[in-house]
Scaffold this active site. Structure first.
Site, PDB file in Angstrom:
ATOM      1  CE1 TYR A  23      -3.777  -2.362   0.347  1.00 42.33           C
ATOM      2  CE2 TYR A  23      -2.524  -3.322   2.148  1.00 42.33           C
ATOM      3  CZ  TYR A  23      -3.564  -3.381   1.255  1.00 42.33           C
ATOM      4  OH  TYR A  23      -4.402  -4.471   1.259  1.00 42.33           O
ATOM      5  CG  HIS A 100      -9.527  -1.505  -5.115  1.00 41.06           C
ATOM      6  ND1 HIS A 100      -9.900  -1.996  -3.885  1.00 41.06           N
ATOM      7  CD2 HIS A 100     -10.596  -1.621  -5.930  1.00 41.06           C
ATOM      8  CE1 HIS A 100     -11.157  -2.412  -3.966  1.00 41.06           C
ATOM      9  NE2 HIS A 100     -11.609  -2.183  -5.193  1.00 41.06           N
TER      10      HIS A 100
END
Length: 145
Positions: A23, A100
């Site tokens: 991430y 996302h």
């Protein structure tokens, strides 16, 4: 002024410390600051939220119906599990962009299924937090007609 609703799902409050190899090191505060800057540039307001609760997310989607110009949703862990969020999205009746941070197609196979995609106008994945920028600019454009 049009308002864009931005909803972040479970564990996104841990951005920057949770699996940075997946991430990155940007935090949710960084995402919100980015969205605030883009919203100002685009002449829209944002309502930025995060929750680990499926019910709370569903409530925000339903309350945004008719009062917001569009929705950016990062469903996170609810992506491949929540038919209930899909059902709330189906009654939203405004443009929805699913975002996302990581590319789902390169992750575990169970993450490839996205229930929210069935209601989304578009889906952006794999661009890190810049995906929020792309989504917000597009929703602002759509809101202007």
């Amino acid at each position: 002024m049009d308002t864009i609703l931005i909803i972040n799902g479970p564990n996104l409050d841990m951005l920057g410390t949770r699996q940075p190899e997946v991430y990155g090191y940007d935090t949710l505060a960084d995402v919100e600051a980015l969205c605030q800057r883009i919203a100002k540039d685009e002449g829209v307001a944002i309502d930025f939220r995060q929750s680990d609760s499926e019910a709370e997310i569903m409530g925000w989607i339903k309350k945004g119906r008719g009062t917001t110009a569009g929705l950016i949703l990062n469903p996170a862990g609810f992506t491949s599990t929540s038919i209930a969020i899909l059902d709330a999205l189906l009654i939203y009746e405004r443009p929805i962009i699913e975002v996302h941070i990581s590319p789902l197609f390169r992750r575990d196979e169970f993450r490839h299924l996205s229930y929210p995609s069935k209601a989304a106008s578009a889906k952006i994945e794999g661009f890190g937090i810049r995906g929020y920028e792309f989504a917000l600019r597009k929703l602002a454009e759509w809101a202007r007609g």
